[in-house]
Design an enzyme around this catalytic site. Structure first.
Site, PDB file in Angstrom:
ATOM      1  N   GLU A  28      -0.867  10.574  -7.319  1.00  0.00           N
ATOM      2  CA  GLU A  28      -0.272   9.286  -6.944  1.00  0.00           C
ATOM      3  C   GLU A  28      -1.311   8.293  -6.432  1.00  0.00           C
ATOM      4  OE1 GLU A  28       4.155  10.881  -5.572  1.00  0.00           O
ATOM      5  OE2 GLU A  28       2.833   9.999  -4.071  1.00  0.00           O
ATOM      6  N   GLU A  29      -2.249   8.778  -5.626  1.00  0.00           N
ATOM      7  CA  GLU A  29      -3.217   7.869  -5.014  1.00  0.00           C
ATOM      8  C   GLU A  29      -4.371   7.500  -5.937  1.00  0.00           C
ATOM      9  OE1 GLU A  29      -4.583   9.132  -1.178  1.00  0.00           O
ATOM     10  OE2 GLU A  29      -2.579   9.061  -0.315  1.00  0.00           O
TER      11      GLU A  29
END
Length: 165
Positions: free
Chosen positions: A64-65
């Site tokens: 996600e990051e």
């Protein structure tokens, strides 16, 4: 323990679980991020979702990051702190991950930067935790062993370091 008197059952969550991924390429560089609100490099990570196992959280948060896909290898270290966010206790696990992709695509909502950098970048961090993790990268891993819980018959994860050969 549930007899008369004051209830011993907590009426709210008492702990928060955070998980970070130490993702290291073959050349020894590690995946580090800078949060929009932060000024120093750190490992990508975040909070575990309800019902999510630690390895799943590490892999999900890194993806996600940073857009990096990775596989779980082991737990490298964990920290237990008290009176943090919302005055709750905090369990923070650092997992060793192996990257299966290497092109970074940082999350514009959370990060100001993401990069593959030398592990020594963490040694110069103002964060004592980051400095300790730079040293811990060479420690023996805590491995995952899936088993079935005796009472619930659901999968349960047991983590321990193997006895050295």
């Amino acid at each position: 323990w549930l007899g008369k008197g004051e209830s011993k059952v907590p009426d709210y969550a008492t702990h928060r679980v955070g998980v970070a991924g130490l993702v290291m390429r073959e050349d020894g560089n590690v995946l580090l991020v800078k949060e929009k609100k932060g000024a120093f490099w750190k490992l990508p990570g975040g909070h575990a979702d309800l019902g999510e196992h630690i390895p799943q959280t590490a892999v999900r948060e890194v993806l996600e990051e940073t857009g990096i896909e990775a596989t779980f290898k082991s737990i490298l270290a964990f920290r237990h702190s008290h009176r943090l966010s919302h005055n709750r206790s905090d369990l923070y696990f650092v997992c060793r991950l192996h990257p299966t992709t290497t092109t970074i695509n940082p999350c514009p909502h959370e990060l100001s930067d993401a990069a593959w950098l030398p592990l020594s970048t963490l040694i110069s961090s103002p964060s004592e935790l980051n400095r300790a993790l730079a040293s811990a990268a060479s420690f023996q891993d805590i491995n995952l062993h899936e088993q079935t819980h005796l009472f619930t018959k659901l999968p349960s994860m047991l983590y321990y370091a193997e006895k050295p050969q």
